[in-house]
Motif scaffolding. Structure first.
Motif, PDB file in Angstrom:
ATOM      1  N   GLU A  29      34.225  51.613  50.006  1.00  0.00           N
ATOM      2  CA  GLU A  29      35.390  51.272  49.200  1.00  0.00           C
ATOM      3  C   GLU A  29      35.036  51.201  47.719  1.00  0.00           C
ATOM      4  O   GLU A  29      35.891  51.372  46.859  1.00  0.00           O
ATOM      5  N   ASP A  32      35.785  54.017  44.677  1.00  0.00           N
ATOM      6  CA  ASP A  32      37.135  54.160  44.137  1.00  0.00           C
ATOM      7  C   ASP A  32      37.073  54.855  42.780  1.00  0.00           C
ATOM      8  O   ASP A  32      36.437  54.371  41.846  1.00  0.00           O
ATOM      9  N   HIS A  45      39.096  43.163  49.339  1.00  0.00           N
ATOM     10  CA  HIS A  45      39.946  44.192  49.930  1.00  0.00           C
ATOM     11  C   HIS A  45      40.756  43.551  51.049  1.00  0.00           C
ATOM     12  O   HIS A  45      40.318  42.575  51.661  1.00  0.00           O
ATOM     13  N   VAL A  47      43.594  44.712  54.320  1.00  0.00           N
ATOM     14  CA  VAL A  47      44.313  45.742  55.067  1.00  0.00           C
ATOM     15  C   VAL A  47      45.640  45.125  55.468  1.00  0.00           C
ATOM     16  O   VAL A  47      45.674  44.077  56.105  1.00  0.00           O
ATOM     17  N   LYS A  94      48.608  56.003  45.384  1.00  0.00           N
ATOM     18  CA  LYS A  94      47.931  54.753  45.057  1.00  0.00           C
ATOM     19  C   LYS A  94      48.670  54.068  43.916  1.00  0.00           C
ATOM     20  O   LYS A  94      48.859  54.646  42.856  1.00  0.00           O
ATOM     21  N   THR A 149      49.520  54.411  50.067  1.00  0.00           N
ATOM     22  CA  THR A 149      48.475  54.034  51.013  1.00  0.00           C
ATOM     23  C   THR A 149      47.582  52.922  50.473  1.00  0.00           C
ATOM     24  O   THR A 149      46.772  52.378  51.215  1.00  0.00           O
ATOM     25  N   GLN A 150      47.734  52.606  49.195  1.00  0.00           N
ATOM     26  CA  GLN A 150      46.869  51.605  48.577  1.00  0.00           C
ATOM     27  C   GLN A 150      47.573  50.974  47.384  1.00  0.00           C
ATOM     28  O   GLN A 150      48.276  51.660  46.639  1.00  0.00           O
ATOM     29  N   GLN A 162      42.199  44.906  46.182  1.00  0.00           N
ATOM     30  CA  GLN A 162      42.735  46.179  46.676  1.00  0.00           C
ATOM     31  C   GLN A 162      43.273  46.020  48.085  1.00  0.00           C
ATOM     32  O   GLN A 162      42.612  45.428  48.946  1.00  0.00           O
ATOM     33  N   LYS A 164      44.778  48.128  51.317  1.00  0.00           N
ATOM     34  CA  LYS A 164      45.003  49.371  52.037  1.00  0.00           C
ATOM     35  C   LYS A 164      46.227  49.134  52.916  1.00  0.00           C
ATOM     36  O   LYS A 164      46.288  48.133  53.638  1.00  0.00           O
ATOM     37  N   ARG A 166      48.496  50.234  56.011  1.00  0.00           N
ATOM     38  CA  ARG A 166      48.469  51.005  57.268  1.00  0.00           C
ATOM     39  C   ARG A 166      49.811  50.938  57.921  1.00  0.00           C
ATOM     40  O   ARG A 166      50.557  50.060  57.829  1.00  0.00           O
TER      41      ARG A 166
END
Length: 166
Positions: A29, A32, A45, A47, A94, A149-150, A162, A164, A166
């Motif tokens: 990660e 970036d 990070h 998710v 992003k 997606t981010q 950050q 992510k 899903r």
């Protein structure tokens, strides 16, 4: 096929439980490409499993329009914006949110509060005003619908988080 506008009225029926997990930065990660230019390397990070699918008509132009719509709302206020929004990446997948001054969004809690306030702003954009139930979605769900997606949030100096999607 699921279309962005036609999908929104039925999302209340399709909603699934969403979850988020905070994890430390990994070497993969850390690669970036925007870190070091728009924000420092993210220290944390997350998710986020969105409760909505990507809309079939989600594309680069809809993500750009969404960011432009949120920025336009900021400009209508009678004060300088506290952050700037960008859509970056090969297909504008992003989102980057960077504070414009010191002391703003310098903790994970303040960053999450910003994302919560962006939920209200997102509900007022033209892309979502036609929905019967936009209140069912949060900002990260809106991002997923549009194909982001981010999302990276930074204080613009030393801290970045950050997410992510899903």
């Amino acid at each position: 096929m699921v279309r962005l506008i036609s999908l929104l009225p039925v999302l209340g029926v399709l909603m699934l439980a969403s979850s988020a997990v905070v994890v430390p930065t990994t070497e993969a990660e850390a690669a970036d490409l925007h870190a070091g230019y728009y924000y420092p390397a993210p220290q944390t990070h997350e998710v986020y499993v969105a409760s909505a699918p990507v809309a079939d008509d989600a594309e680069e132009t809809s993500r750009a329009a969404f960011v432009i719509g949120l920025a336009a709302q900021q400009l209508q206020q009678n004060h300088a914006p506290g952050y700037h929004l960008f859509a970056k990446g090969e297909n504008l997948e992003k989102m980057i949110i960077v504070a414009t001054g010191d002391g703003r969004y310098d903790t994970l809690y303040r960053m999450r509060a910003l994302l919560a306030s962006l939920t209200s702003m997102a509900r007022a954009t033209p892309l979502f005003t036609q929905s019967a139930e936009p209140y069912e979605l949060n900002f990260l769900d809106f991002c997923k619908l549009l194909g982001f997606t981010q999302v990276t949030v930074s204080d613009g100096r030393a801290i970045a988080h950050q997410i992510k999607i899903r």
